[in-house]
Design a protein around this motif. Structure first.
Motif, PDB file in Angstrom:
ATOM      1  N   ALA A 110       5.908   4.932  49.518  1.00 23.50           N
ATOM      2  CA  ALA A 110       7.318   3.839  49.465  1.00 23.50           C
ATOM      3  C   ALA A 110       7.824   4.406  51.310  1.00 23.50           C
ATOM      4  CB  ALA A 110       7.745   4.067  48.400  1.00 23.50           C
ATOM      5  N   VAL A 111       8.076   6.105  50.957  1.00 23.15           N
ATOM      6  CA  VAL A 111       9.338   6.019  51.674  1.00 23.15           C
ATOM      7  C   VAL A 111       9.046   6.574  53.535  1.00 23.15           C
ATOM      8  CG1 VAL A 111      10.952   6.789  50.336  1.00 23.15           C
ATOM      9  CG2 VAL A 111       9.267   8.529  51.195  1.00 23.15           C
ATOM     10  N   ALA A 112       7.589   6.455  53.896  1.00 22.79           N
ATOM     11  CA  ALA A 112       7.056   6.921  55.006  1.00 22.79           C
ATOM     12  C   ALA A 112       6.971   5.506  56.188  1.00 22.79           C
ATOM     13  CB  ALA A 112       5.433   6.724  54.864  1.00 22.79           C
ATOM     14  N   LEU A 113       7.442   5.287  55.677  1.00 26.31           N
ATOM     15  CA  LEU A 113       7.700   3.952  57.281  1.00 26.31           C
ATOM     16  C   LEU A 113       8.471   3.732  57.733  1.00 26.31           C
ATOM     17  CD1 LEU A 113       6.743   2.084  59.182  1.00 26.31           C
ATOM     18  CD2 LEU A 113       7.198   0.387  57.697  1.00 26.31           C
TER      19      LEU A 113
ATOM     20  N   LEU B 124      12.939   8.406  62.214  1.00 26.43           N
ATOM     21  CA  LEU B 124      12.105  10.030  63.108  1.00 26.43           C
ATOM     22  C   LEU B 124      12.906   9.258  64.527  1.00 26.43           C
ATOM     23  CD1 LEU B 124       9.615  11.864  60.685  1.00 26.43           C
ATOM     24  CD2 LEU B 124      12.802  12.470  61.590  1.00 26.43           C
ATOM     25  N   ALA B 125      11.773   8.344  64.515  1.00 25.36           N
ATOM     26  CA  ALA B 125      11.457   8.109  66.165  1.00 25.36           C
ATOM     27  C   ALA B 125      12.991   6.943  66.909  1.00 25.36           C
ATOM     28  CB  ALA B 125      10.881   6.195  66.067  1.00 25.36           C
ATOM     29  N   GLN B 126      14.065   7.104  65.999  1.00 19.51           N
ATOM     30  CA  GLN B 126      15.443   6.198  66.205  1.00 19.51           C
ATOM     31  C   GLN B 126      15.794   7.609  66.391  1.00 19.51           C
ATOM     32  OE1 GLN B 126      16.275   3.804  63.101  1.00 19.51           O
ATOM     33  NE2 GLN B 126      16.138   2.180  63.816  1.00 19.51           N
ATOM     34  N   GLU B 127      15.847   8.768  65.566  1.00 13.79           N
ATOM     35  CA  GLU B 127      16.803   9.556  66.269  1.00 13.79           C
ATOM     36  C   GLU B 127      15.657  10.376  67.626  1.00 13.79           C
ATOM     37  OE1 GLU B 127      16.239  12.688  62.732  1.00 13.79           O
ATOM     38  OE2 GLU B 127      18.126  11.312  61.708  1.00 13.79           O
TER      39      GLU B 127
END
Length: 188
Positions: free
Chosen positions: A56-59, A65-68
């Motif tokens: 439910a929170v993985a995406l 993380l990708a944005q960071e």
């Protein structure tokens, strides 16, 4: 896991070089010989993942993380694959000293006469995967990647590889049967 073995072929794209360096040679050998996946918790435990997130929170977590990473807030470390392999030398020695691995390495290549034999095809793929793993550890990551490509082509073009890929494309249910060739690695 590395499901390619269920088709009688090897993991592609350097799977026999990156996976053992991340998860350890024993875990990689078991995953590549048996083709069974690991769950998220096990992936974290063996070094394949940094964290576990419920679906439910993985995406949203992955996007954050990708944005960071893209913003520079998180810097990804480069890996020295050969140094990792050198640090795992004893694990590799122990793996190749095991009776199960010795038996897989001694397995004959299937020929056209037994290309439809699932166990023979998987043993062949597992044997070639183990040889590719060892090759990369002995000769270095770059040489291992080149050897992986050669071994992948060899096994995929073999009568057994062609037979089981065809069966996969034909949705033959036997190609996905569980067949354990190596036990899970023991903790040292």
């Amino acid at each position: 896991g590395q499901p390619e073995v269920k088709l009688g072929i090897l993991p592609g794209y350097g799977g026999m070089q990156r996976l053992p360096r991340l998860a350890g040679p024993g875990n990689a050998a078991s995953m590549c010989a048996n083709g069974e996946p690991v769950d998220g918790h096990e992936a974290v435990a063996i070094g394949l993942a940094d964290e576990f997130c419920p679906s439910a929170v993985a995406l949203p977590r992955a996007v954050r993380l990708a944005q960071e990473v893209l913003s520079g807030k998180i810097r990804l470390a480069r890996r020295d694959w050969d140094a990792i392999a050198a640090a795992q030398a004893e694990d590799l020695r122990r793996l190749f000293a095991s009776k199960e691995v010795e038996e897989l390495l001694a397995a004959p290549e299937p020929d056209a006469g037994n290309a439809g034999d699932l166990r023979a095809a998987r043993r062949n793929a597992a044997r070639e995967a183990l040889q590719a793993l060892r090759y990369g550890y002995e000769r270095g990551f770059g040489a291992g990647l080149a050897n992986d490509a050669r071994a992948f082509g060899k096994v995929t073009a073999s009568p057994a590889g062609q037979e089981w890929v065809r069966r996969f494309l034909d949705k033959d249910p036997r190609q996905s049967s569980f067949l354990a060739l190596l036990p899970p690695p023991e903790d040292p």
